[in-house]
Design an enzyme around this catalytic site. Structure first.
Site, PDB file in Angstrom:
ATOM      1  N   ARG A  78       0.845  -1.208   0.000  1.00  0.00           N
ATOM      2  CA  ARG A  78       0.000   0.000   0.000  1.00  0.00           C
ATOM      3  C   ARG A  78       0.873   1.249   0.000  1.00  0.00           C
ATOM      4  O   ARG A  78       0.509   2.289  -0.549  1.00  0.00           O
ATOM      5  CB  ARG A  78      -0.952   0.000   1.215  1.00  0.00           C
ATOM      6  CG  ARG A  78      -1.672   1.337   1.405  1.00  0.00           C
ATOM      7  CD  ARG A  78      -2.879   1.254   2.318  1.00  0.00           C
ATOM      8  NE  ARG A  78      -2.623   0.578   3.563  1.00  0.00           N
ATOM      9  CZ  ARG A  78      -1.923   1.085   4.592  1.00  0.00           C
ATOM     10  NH1 ARG A  78      -1.394   2.289   4.508  1.00  0.00           N
ATOM     11  NH2 ARG A  78      -1.757   0.383   5.690  1.00  0.00           N
TER      12      ARG A  78
ATOM     13  N   TYR B 244     -15.164  17.158 -16.088  1.00  0.00           N
ATOM     14  CA  TYR B 244     -15.654  15.782 -15.932  1.00  0.00           C
ATOM     15  C   TYR B 244     -16.640  15.754 -14.752  1.00  0.00           C
ATOM     16  O   TYR B 244     -16.364  16.351 -13.693  1.00  0.00           O
ATOM     17  CB  TYR B 244     -14.467  14.842 -15.693  1.00  0.00           C
ATOM     18  CG  TYR B 244     -14.903  13.482 -15.212  1.00  0.00           C
ATOM     19  CD1 TYR B 244     -15.781  12.713 -15.970  1.00  0.00           C
ATOM     20  CD2 TYR B 244     -14.464  12.969 -14.002  1.00  0.00           C
ATOM     21  CE1 TYR B 244     -16.222  11.475 -15.523  1.00  0.00           C
ATOM     22  CE2 TYR B 244     -14.887  11.724 -13.550  1.00  0.00           C
ATOM     23  CZ  TYR B 244     -15.770  10.987 -14.317  1.00  0.00           C
ATOM     24  OH  TYR B 244     -16.193   9.769 -13.869  1.00  0.00           O
TER      25      TYR B 244
ATOM     26  N   ASP C  60      -5.735  18.274 -15.116  1.00  0.00           N
ATOM     27  CA  ASP C  60      -6.140  16.928 -15.508  1.00  0.00           C
ATOM     28  C   ASP C  60      -5.812  16.780 -17.000  1.00  0.00           C
ATOM     29  O   ASP C  60      -6.439  17.418 -17.849  1.00  0.00           O
ATOM     30  CB  ASP C  60      -7.650  16.762 -15.243  1.00  0.00           C
ATOM     31  CG  ASP C  60      -8.135  15.353 -15.540  1.00  0.00           C
ATOM     32  OD1 ASP C  60      -7.509  14.653 -16.357  1.00  0.00           O
ATOM     33  OD2 ASP C  60      -9.169  14.959 -14.959  1.00  0.00           O
TER      34      ASP C  60
ATOM     35  N   LYS D 136      -7.655   5.517 -18.953  1.00  0.00           N
ATOM     36  CA  LYS D 136      -7.989   5.942 -20.321  1.00  0.00           C
ATOM     37  C   LYS D 136      -6.812   5.692 -21.274  1.00  0.00           C
ATOM     38  O   LYS D 136      -6.418   4.565 -21.458  1.00  0.00           O
ATOM     39  CB  LYS D 136      -8.418   7.399 -20.311  1.00  0.00           C
ATOM     40  CG  LYS D 136      -9.342   7.781 -19.159  1.00  0.00           C
ATOM     41  CD  LYS D 136     -10.666   7.026 -19.144  1.00  0.00           C
ATOM     42  CE  LYS D 136     -11.577   7.597 -18.055  1.00  0.00           C
ATOM     43  NZ  LYS D 136     -12.694   6.749 -17.728  1.00  0.00           N
TER      44      LYS D 136
HETATM   45  N1  PLP Z   1     -10.686  12.871 -15.463  1.00  0.00           N
HETATM   46  C1  PLP Z   1     -11.348  12.812 -16.628  1.00  0.00           C
HETATM   47  C2  PLP Z   1     -11.144  13.902 -17.635  1.00  0.00           C
HETATM   48  C3  PLP Z   1     -12.226  11.763 -16.883  1.00  0.00           C
HETATM   49  O1  PLP Z   1     -12.904  11.741 -18.043  1.00  0.00           O
HETATM   50  C4  PLP Z   1     -12.405  10.756 -15.900  1.00  0.00           C
HETATM   51  C5  PLP Z   1     -13.324   9.628 -16.127  1.00  0.00           C
HETATM   52  O2  PLP Z   1     -13.993   9.532 -17.118  1.00  0.00           O
HETATM   53  C6  PLP Z   1     -11.699  10.866 -14.700  1.00  0.00           C
HETATM   54  C7  PLP Z   1     -10.839  11.925 -14.516  1.00  0.00           C
HETATM   55  C8  PLP Z   1     -11.879   9.843 -13.608  1.00  0.00           C
HETATM   56  O3  PLP Z   1     -11.124   8.715 -13.891  1.00  0.00           O
HETATM   57  P1  PLP Z   1     -11.447   7.257 -13.291  1.00  0.00           P
HETATM   58  O4  PLP Z   1     -12.708   6.798 -13.942  1.00  0.00           O
HETATM   59  O5  PLP Z   1     -10.244   6.456 -13.639  1.00  0.00           O
HETATM   60  O6  PLP Z   1     -11.628   7.414 -11.832  1.00  0.00           O
END
Ligand code: PLP
Length: 397
Positions: free
Chosen positions: A61, A114, A186, A211
């Protein structure tokens, strides 16, 4: 617009680093000559003596060699010094928030984001007396005006999900360079192949490695990179004891494998996205297409200057109603109807009922997300098959 997009100061190209990591570092010390970093499938590490140096492996962890290898590789690709992997993109975003925010703090973020990130800020952080302003990503002046002395975090996403709006990273980072505010970006949509926010002077870059970095729609993961050792230690502390949301070693292994073909995949994602965006622009059933690679995108010039490509994400407005959206989305053969993105498979989603379903209708409207907005994550299939599939459905509306 593709190419092996390295800054002039890099002497090793991005595709080489995607395969080998940072070869100037002696990262191999933990290995036994394996060509492929091995999977350390263990929860704990045995020691010979009760005292042990703090930087050795103790418990997975806290730190695991496979997860560490992935963290370092992502940091290398983002041109950052420190990397940390966690169990999902949301775990990464939450870790940054829990590490930096205290009651009374102020956050500036975007009114187009998001949905999960918006929910984290609006439903969870806001309950801890954290004051949050949501600003138009395209309006740099408003973003800068919103930042004040007690702003602990400026959270950006560019391009935004799902409307593909851009923030001007260079102007924002330059204008806030002397403030204490931490700027985090992000970078999930572009991946470091097309955009490296650290090079503009931001402090932290976050990914949903679920992704593009993994790219095969088979694991969830997140990563946080920074050049600042103090920030890195704070994030690691929260990951260890605040959330406990470590990345599993086997998921790290899969993401390490996916990472090797990131450049090749990104080029194909982009090629397909550009073709679909151009096709949709000319189709009579479509009223608006959001893709930064189109000259008609209001921030096309900014996209050209801060990204080395336009990526594989696009969204469009269908001329019609919810029933038309349902008809188009449920009848496609080569697009999977699902909410994720960044995999080799083409994915399609209805923002209102899928990606942003848990955001209230009022907030969705404020965000500019209509009931007829459709989002596509292009895969790497043959573009002609994708075009024919989409055309057949739209023509029959
Ligand atoms: N950031 C963006 C731009 C996203 O599109 C997403 C999920 O679709 C996330 C963060 C969150 O990622 P996770 O689904 O791996 O928690």
């Amino acid at each position: 617009m593709t190419g092996d997009n390295d800054s002039e100061s890099d002497d090793v190209s991005f595709s080489t680093k995607a395969i080998h990591g940072d070869t100037s570092e002696t990262q191999n010390s933990e290995r036994f000559g394996d060509l492929v970093p091995p999977l350390h499938h263990t929860s704990t590490f045995v020691r010979d003596e009760i005292e042990q140096p703090r930087d050795e492996y103790v418990y997975s962890r806290n730190k695991n060699p496979t997860c560490n290898e992935l963290a370092q590789r992502i940091a290398t690709l983002e041109n950052a010094n420190y990397g940390l992997t966690v169990s999902s993109g949301m775990a990464a975003i939450a870790t940054v928030g829990w590490a930096l925010l205290r009651p009374g703090d102020h956050v500036v973020t975007l009114d187009s984001l998001y949905g999960g990130t918006r929910n984290l800020f609006a439903d969870i952080f806001a309950e801890f007396e954290i004051d949050i302003d949501y600003v138009d990503p395209t309006d740099t002046e408003s973003i800068l005006d919103a930042v004040r002395e007690e702003t602990a975090l400026l959270w950006l996403e560019t391009p935004t999900n799902p409307l593909m709006k851009l923030c001007d990273l260079s102007s924002i980072a330059k204008s806030t360079a002397t403030s204490e505010t931490v700027i985090a970006v992000d970078n999930t949509f572009m991946s470091p192949y097309f955009q490296r926010p650290m090079s503009f002077g931001v402090d932290v870059v976050v990914h949903s490695t679920t992704k593009y970095l993994n790219g095969h729609s088979d694991v969830t993961g997140g990563a946080i990179v920074t050049d600042d050792p103090d920030l890195h230690n704070r994030f690691h502390h929260v990951q260890k004891y605040g959330t406990g949301a470590n990345q599993s070693p086997s998921d790290s292994y899969d993401i390490l494998r996916g990472l090797k073909t990131l450049p090749q995949r990104m080029k194909e994602h982009e090629r397909n996205a550009q073709e679909l965006a151009e096709f949709l622009t000319d189709h009579k059933t479509v009223s608006d297409v959001h893709y930064p690679g189109l000259q008609s995108h209001p921030q096309h010039e900014l996209a050209k200057s801060q990204m080395s490509g336009y990526g594989g994400m696009l969204s469009f407005e269908l001329n019609g109603d919810r029933d038309d959206v349902k008809y188009v989305l449920e009848g496609l053969d080569h697009f999977a109807l699902t909410a994720s993105l960044g995999g080799v498979e083409s994915l399609i989603a209805h923002a209102g009922t899928m990606t942003h379903a848990e955001v209230s209708k009022r907030v969705r409207t404020e965000m500019g997300i209509s009931d007829t907005l459709i989002r596509i994550s292009t895969g790497i299939e043959d573009s002609q098959d994708l075009l024919t599939d989409l055309k057949t459905q739209l023509d029959s509306l």
